[in-house]
Every structure is written in C-alpha cells, then in structure tokens.
Design an enzyme around this catalytic site. Sequence first.
Site, PDB file in Angstrom:
ATOM      1  N   GLY A  47       0.844   5.438   1.738  1.00 33.07           N
ATOM      2  CA  GLY A  47       0.307   6.467   2.550  1.00 33.07           C
ATOM      3  C   GLY A  47       1.006   7.768   2.254  1.00 33.07           C
ATOM      4  O   GLY A  47       1.969   7.833   1.284  1.00 33.07           O
ATOM      5  N   GLY A  48       0.885   8.801   3.159  1.00 35.88           N
ATOM      6  CA  GLY A  48       1.398   9.726   2.948  1.00 35.88           C
ATOM      7  C   GLY A  48       2.835   9.999   3.308  1.00 35.88           C
ATOM      8  O   GLY A  48       3.721  10.613   2.968  1.00 35.88           O
ATOM      9  N   PHE A  49       3.303   8.778   3.949  1.00 35.19           N
ATOM     10  CA  PHE A  49       4.889   8.516   4.499  1.00 35.19           C
ATOM     11  C   PHE A  49       5.312   8.047   3.431  1.00 35.19           C
ATOM     12  O   PHE A  49       6.552   8.205   2.907  1.00 35.19           O
ATOM     13  CB  PHE A  49       4.900   7.728   5.549  1.00 35.19           C
ATOM     14  N   GLY A  50       4.804   7.314   2.644  1.00 34.14           N
ATOM     15  CA  GLY A  50       5.457   6.569   1.250  1.00 34.14           C
ATOM     16  C   GLY A  50       4.917   5.229   1.184  1.00 34.14           C
ATOM     17  O   GLY A  50       4.014   4.870   1.755  1.00 34.14           O
ATOM     18  N   PRO A  51       5.462   4.337   0.234  1.00 36.24           N
ATOM     19  CA  PRO A  51       4.963   2.997   0.072  1.00 36.24           C
ATOM     20  C   PRO A  51       5.463   2.038   1.197  1.00 36.24           C
ATOM     21  O   PRO A  51       6.590   2.317   1.971  1.00 36.24           O
ATOM     22  CB  PRO A  51       5.651   2.620  -1.348  1.00 36.24           C
ATOM     23  N   VAL A  52       4.649   1.180   1.128  1.00 34.93           N
ATOM     24  CA  VAL A  52       4.994   0.001   2.335  1.00 34.93           C
ATOM     25  C   VAL A  52       5.082  -1.423   1.135  1.00 34.93           C
ATOM     26  O   VAL A  52       4.285  -1.848   0.530  1.00 34.93           O
ATOM     27  CB  VAL A  52       4.010  -0.183   3.184  1.00 34.93           C
TER      28      VAL A  52
ATOM     29  N   LYS B   9       8.523  -0.009   5.431  1.00 32.69           N
ATOM     30  CA  LYS B   9       7.906   1.446   5.231  1.00 32.69           C
ATOM     31  C   LYS B   9       8.999   2.353   4.737  1.00 32.69           C
ATOM     32  O   LYS B   9       9.860   2.750   5.440  1.00 32.69           O
ATOM     33  CB  LYS B   9       7.372   1.703   6.450  1.00 32.69           C
TER      34      LYS B   9
ATOM     35  N   ASP C 180      -3.967  10.598  14.137  1.00 31.84           N
ATOM     36  CA  ASP C 180      -4.328  10.043  12.690  1.00 31.84           C
ATOM     37  C   ASP C 180      -4.908   8.823  12.883  1.00 31.84           C
ATOM     38  O   ASP C 180      -4.582   7.824  12.065  1.00 31.84           O
ATOM     39  CB  ASP C 180      -2.952   9.880  12.038  1.00 31.84           C
TER      40      ASP C 180
ATOM     41  N   GLY D 115       0.815  -1.245   0.046  1.00 27.72           N
ATOM     42  CA  GLY D 115       0.084  -0.151   0.035  1.00 27.72           C
ATOM     43  C   GLY D 115       0.983   1.342   0.034  1.00 27.72           C
ATOM     44  O   GLY D 115       2.176   1.239   0.084  1.00 27.72           O
TER      45      GLY D 115
END
Length: 829
Positions: A519-524, A538, A635, A517
Amino acid sequence: MTFVTHLWLFLSHNINDLFITFLIFCTFYSCYSSTNNAITSSKSLKDNETITSNNTDLKLGFFSPLNSNNRYLGIWYINETNNIWIANRDQPLKDSNGIVTIHKDGNLVILNKPNGIIIWSTNISSSTNSTAKLDDAGNLILRDINSGATIWDSFTHPADSAVPSMKIASNKVTGKQIAFVARKSDNDPSSGHFTISVERLDVPEVFIWKDKKIYWRTGPWNGRVFLGTPRLSTEYLFGWRLGVDDDGTTFITYNFADKTMFGILSLTPHGTLKLIEYKNKKEHFRLEVDQNECDFYGKCGPFGNCDNSSVPNICSCFKGFEPKNLVEWSSRNWTNGCVRTAGMNLKCEMLKTGSNEFKQDGFLVNRNMKVPDFNERSAGNQDKCRTDCLVNCSCLAYAYDRYIGCVYWSGDLIGLQNFPHGGVDLFIRVPAELVKKEKGHKKGFLIISIAGGTGAFTLVVCAYLLWLRRSARHKGRQSRNLTTRECKQMKLDELPLYDFEKLETATNSFHFNNMLGKGGFGPVYKGVTEDGQEIAVKRLSKASGQGIEEFMNEVVVISKLQHRNLVRLLGCCVERGEKMLVYEFMPNKSLDAFLFDPIQKKKLDWRKRSNIVEGIARGIMYLHRDSRLKIIHRDLKASNILLDDEMIPKISDFGLARIVKGGEGDEANTKRVVGTYGYMPPEYAMGGLFSEKSDVYSFGVLLLEIVSGRRNNSFYQNEDSLSLVGFAWKLWLEENTISLIDREVWDASFESSMLRCMHIGLLCVQELPKERPSISTVVLMLISEITHLPPPGKVAFVHNQNSRSTESSQQSHRSNSNNNVTLSDVIGR
C-alpha cells in the site's frame, strides 16, 4: 309579491326537507361532540368512542393489548400500539361495558356500566364541578369549570412512558414524586417490577429500582449529559433540561424544537430505557439503552471498580485496597467489595506544613469514572475541591465537573465503573506514602496535562515535539530515523519492540513470496516468529511519501485501541533506519481480495457480507464514540478491511487517522488532503474539512460496494462514467434499486436486507454532512432497532474522468489537486 311572502312560500314547500336536514345535523353534531369533545357529567365516553386532541395526533379511548380481552382506558399516539398512558392498568375491565364519566363528586371515573361499580377514579378529595379534556401534548386534564384551575392531570400520574414536556420529579420537603412504573410484560400493562425516579436532588440523577431495590442509575445530570451513562450521549439528550419548580420540586424533562417531532420514552418490562422518536407522524429513530454487568448497582461492592472490558474478571480493587473476602472474590462473587490494604490506613492528623497542605494523606486519580452514589456538592474549582476534601478527614473522595462544581463522598464508594470514554476523573484519598510511590513510578517522564485529553494524546504530542526539536539539529537530512533509545525516551517502550534480525528471520529476509500486499505505506509481509506465532510485518518503504509522522501516528493511535473489529498492533521495530509495525496475522487477507474477485466473491454469501458490514460499523463506532480517544480514520476502504479466519472484519491502516476533540459534527481542517478519491466526501476532497461524517461517507461507499460486489471506481464508460455512488443514486430515482445487488449473492429470502443496506449506504453518502446519520445511528439501522428509514437526499459522487487508478493513498500525498473530481447530479425521470 313581498319578500315575506316569498319566504313563507319557500318554507311551506321545503319544511319537510329542512326538518330532516336539521335532524341529521343534530344527530351528527351529537355524535361528534361525544367522541371529540370534553367529558362532563352529562357527556360520557363509551367503550367504542374516543376523544381526540385538537391536533388529532392523540386519542383517549378503550383498548385491549395483544392476545388479551381485557379493556383499559388509555392515551395513544397515532394508533393503539403507541400507548403513552393507561388509567386502570391494575383494574382491567373484563368486557366492553366500561364508561368514562364525571362523578357527582367531581372525579373522573371508569364505571362498569351494568352495575355502576367504580373501577378507577382520579381520587381527588374536594368536591367540584369539573370537565376533562385531552390537550395536544397528550395530557388528560381535569379542570374546575368555575375557576378553570387544573385539579388533576395524567402527566403527574404517569404509567410507564413519558412524552415531550412530561416531568420525572421529586420534592425533598414533601417527599412527593412523579415516578414511572414499567409494565409486567409487553402484553400485560399492569404494574411490573421496575420503577424509575429522580433522586439525590443536590446533584440529581435518575434511578431505576427493581422491587424497591436500586437496580441502575444514570449518574449525576450536569445539564448536558448524565455523567454515568456516556452511551446515552448528547445526540439522544438534545432538548433535555433540569429545573426546580416554585414549590421546590426538582424535575427533569425533554422537548423538541422541531414541532414535527414527537417522542415516547418508556421504561421497558426488563428494566431498560427505550426512546422512539417520530417525525411527521412516522417513526424516525429508535433507541434502547443497553445494559451490561457493570451497569447493575453495586456489582463490585464498596470501593470496587467495575470495567466491562475486562470480562470475565470485571471487578477490581483500587490501588491501596484489597478484596474484603478473597475466597468469594476469586469465585467472582464481588458484592462484598474491597477494604483498605493492611498498613494503608488514612492518617489525616491535621498537621499543616508551611505550604498549608496536609502531607499525611493524598489522592490518586482514576480516569473516566462513573462517580459513586451518595454524593455531596459545593461550588468551586478543581483546586478548591481538593483543598476542601483534604482538610475534611471524613472526605474519602472528590470529583470535579465544570457544570456541577465539586462533588464529595464521605461514606463507602458504591456503584463505581470505569468507561473507555466519558465519565469524570475521581480522586480517591489514600495515605501519602502510596501517592509518593505512584509518583516515583512516573519520575523522569515529561507530563503534559491537557484538559479532557488522554495518555495517548499526550504521547503523540511528546513524540512529535521531540522529533521537531531533533530534526532542527540535523538540517539537510530529508528523512528521520528513530533509535531504540529515542523510542524509550518517548515512552514507546510501553509497546513491545521487535529486533530487526528476528523480523528478518521470521519473514525469510522479507522474501517476495512472503509479501501479502503493498500500500501507500509500503509492503506487508507474513512472518512466523520463533515461538510459532504468525505475524504481519508492515515495512515503511524508503520511497514512500509517508514517513515518521504517519509512522508515529499509527503507533500512537492503534496501540491504545482494543476492539474486536480493529486490527491488533503487537509491536514495532525502529532499527537500522527501518520503521516497521508488527500486527496480528489475518489469514483471509483483505476484503477487496474476496469482494472484487470473480471466483472468491462467491465465498461471501449475504450472511457473511451482512456480518462484515455490521462489524465494520461497530469498529467505526468504537473509534468515534467508545474509545478513550476520538479518532477519524480518513482512509476507510475495502483494502483496509482485513478478515480473520472466521471472516470477522478488522479495520486497519491508521497512518492517516486523526485524533480529534469535540462533539459529533465538529469539523477539523487540513491543507493536506490524504486518502483515496472515490471514498472521500466532497467537503474533504475539495475543502479539506473532515469530521465523523467523513468516515460515515466512506462507510457508505464501502457498503454499496459490499451490496453490489463492484468497486466504486469500476463504473462505467457506457453509463456516462458514473461512479458506483452515482449509479446507485440513479437506480434509486428510477425505483430500480434491486438491479444493484450482486447476482452472486442474491437470495429472495434476504432481498429486503440487501435493499435496506443499499438504502443505508445512500443515507451515508448524502452531499451535506449534517444530513448523514451518525455511525451509532447507522449501527441501529443495521440491526433494525430503527425500523423506519428516511428517504435519502441528494448524494455526492464523482465522474470517473481519469482512467488512472487512485486506489493508493500514496498518490494522494503527491498531489492535492482536486481538478479530477466533479460533483454531479442525476435528475429523476
């Protein structure tokens, strides 16, 4: 015709009616006074009658417990099941022939009416003319009629329960106590095995005894909390106070400022404390203080430390100590405790140096401790505590609390326990060489001492200051890359560091097919290490709005957390300009992958959803109350709830989390609003204020999503663009809440549980933070410890005026504008 003549004619024609009316009035008054007034030598109380307090909330009368024909004289609140006092608990009547009266010697007695045998008596020695009344606090008071003085009352002769203004007390000189004795069972009110009393009067604490042996203790009362019972937080101790009467009696009592409140605190038949609070005569709150193995007195013996998080080996010896009996210790029989390690005996030769300090002995600190039993107390600051203990060779340990002062121990240290939070710092005396050895292990590290802080808070301060200093040397560089060497300098070597090449191999060069997936942090990415362990990597995206601050924040926060419902951080990688976090792999991905998928959601029946809800709530409670740090997640949403192979929920993504200090309700302010719109409460989205209640609001939104199976931002162009919260509130006002339940999981046998969860969700999303329950109260609501739920007040929600997705936390970073958020009200029809 004169007035007198008229009066005579009226009386002569109506004398019969007046006489009948007079008889009825007298009969009624007699009955009323016999059941609602005082007990005197001429006015007794029969089995089928009651005495009522002036406020009519409390009654005195005879009752029978469930499944029993025995009759007892008791006082109860609202109904007979809420007993607060029992007179003849160990001398029950076998029939309904009991009568309560004032005896000729002035005692209040219970008689067996046919034979006149005294079953129970107040047992006062002086003969007097007396009367008994029940006051509005629930106290049955026997008074001297002539002087009005109280000669006996039920508050000083309790059974198993205390109500507001009652005291648990002890007098050091006379030895007299006001103690409470538990029932044998719920349906047998006779005296049981457990007793509760106040002890150690220099630094008072409450003890529970089992058959006259110490069973459990609260630790000292410091005027705000019991230092050895952090789970019984100030939320439940509001209105408690310690005092000393004129005769030297030390007491602890509690009361409510809100006159609509009433409480019953009882000692249960199995030796725990249970508190039930009522508001406006309806049950408002219920709490039973749970106990674990470490709570039992002397579990680990003298000088043994108990830590319930270390199950099954919960007992350990402090540094400088070893098990007294190694064979028994290895078989988990810890009661013999620990002794000083050979060669580690104390010196204390009283040789002073030029610094006026004894070098032969020193102290090692143990954080977050339940202090030992048998303490002594003196005034002074922490430095004075240390000095006084050091010069006294019999002093083996000391602690300091700003409300109590110095506390010392000179005998065996018994009843110690290590908490994840709360308690106090305990300084144990050890030889100087051991202190020197321990200091040598820490040499070279920057230590910042912050009162009330923790190691993790120190770590984040050190790391952030170091980053600021080095950033200033490299002006013009927009991003900051950490080297392995720098990580070690910042103590990140305490967290395993992964080689970039190994993570690259594990994830097949971060192949798209391995992506779980984004998210805002980056891909996992999913990965498999050389030893076959499945991991989730992550990887901070170069284009991400997040950077070193969030990276460091997540490392610092989650590396110090351990809970069943929090994702576990395995390590990190900071090579080649990369910043990556390595987590345990969650085979079922995130909650939103199931909850909002038309096919997958069918796999989440109500039992699974209910377990997920409770797991998330317990994870949040750990963050807010039970961890060494107090953490606001900021969050919480379905995509940040991961599911393991048994569908156990794990809260993840701590990049936006904040470590805070202070009590529940304390707010922090930020100019940078981050998170996900729709899950943010209004005070945060529009004012930048966040607190524990911010996470409670987000949990409420998540709970409504789990009940309905629909995203908060999926609603509803054909329903005035209401959010899920707004739609749920609309259904509540229309008394049509069942319409919210996901049709895929609806089951008549679970309907009440589903509606209860929706109700709790609405309580969590109320507009005013102070109206929202704490997360610990939410947990009690979910497990039905609190049976009565108050109706929710006005909720806060948003119209979906913007069709753009705001699911990503990253979008919130790019703009702090709140123009697309509008608070709305729905008016009931």
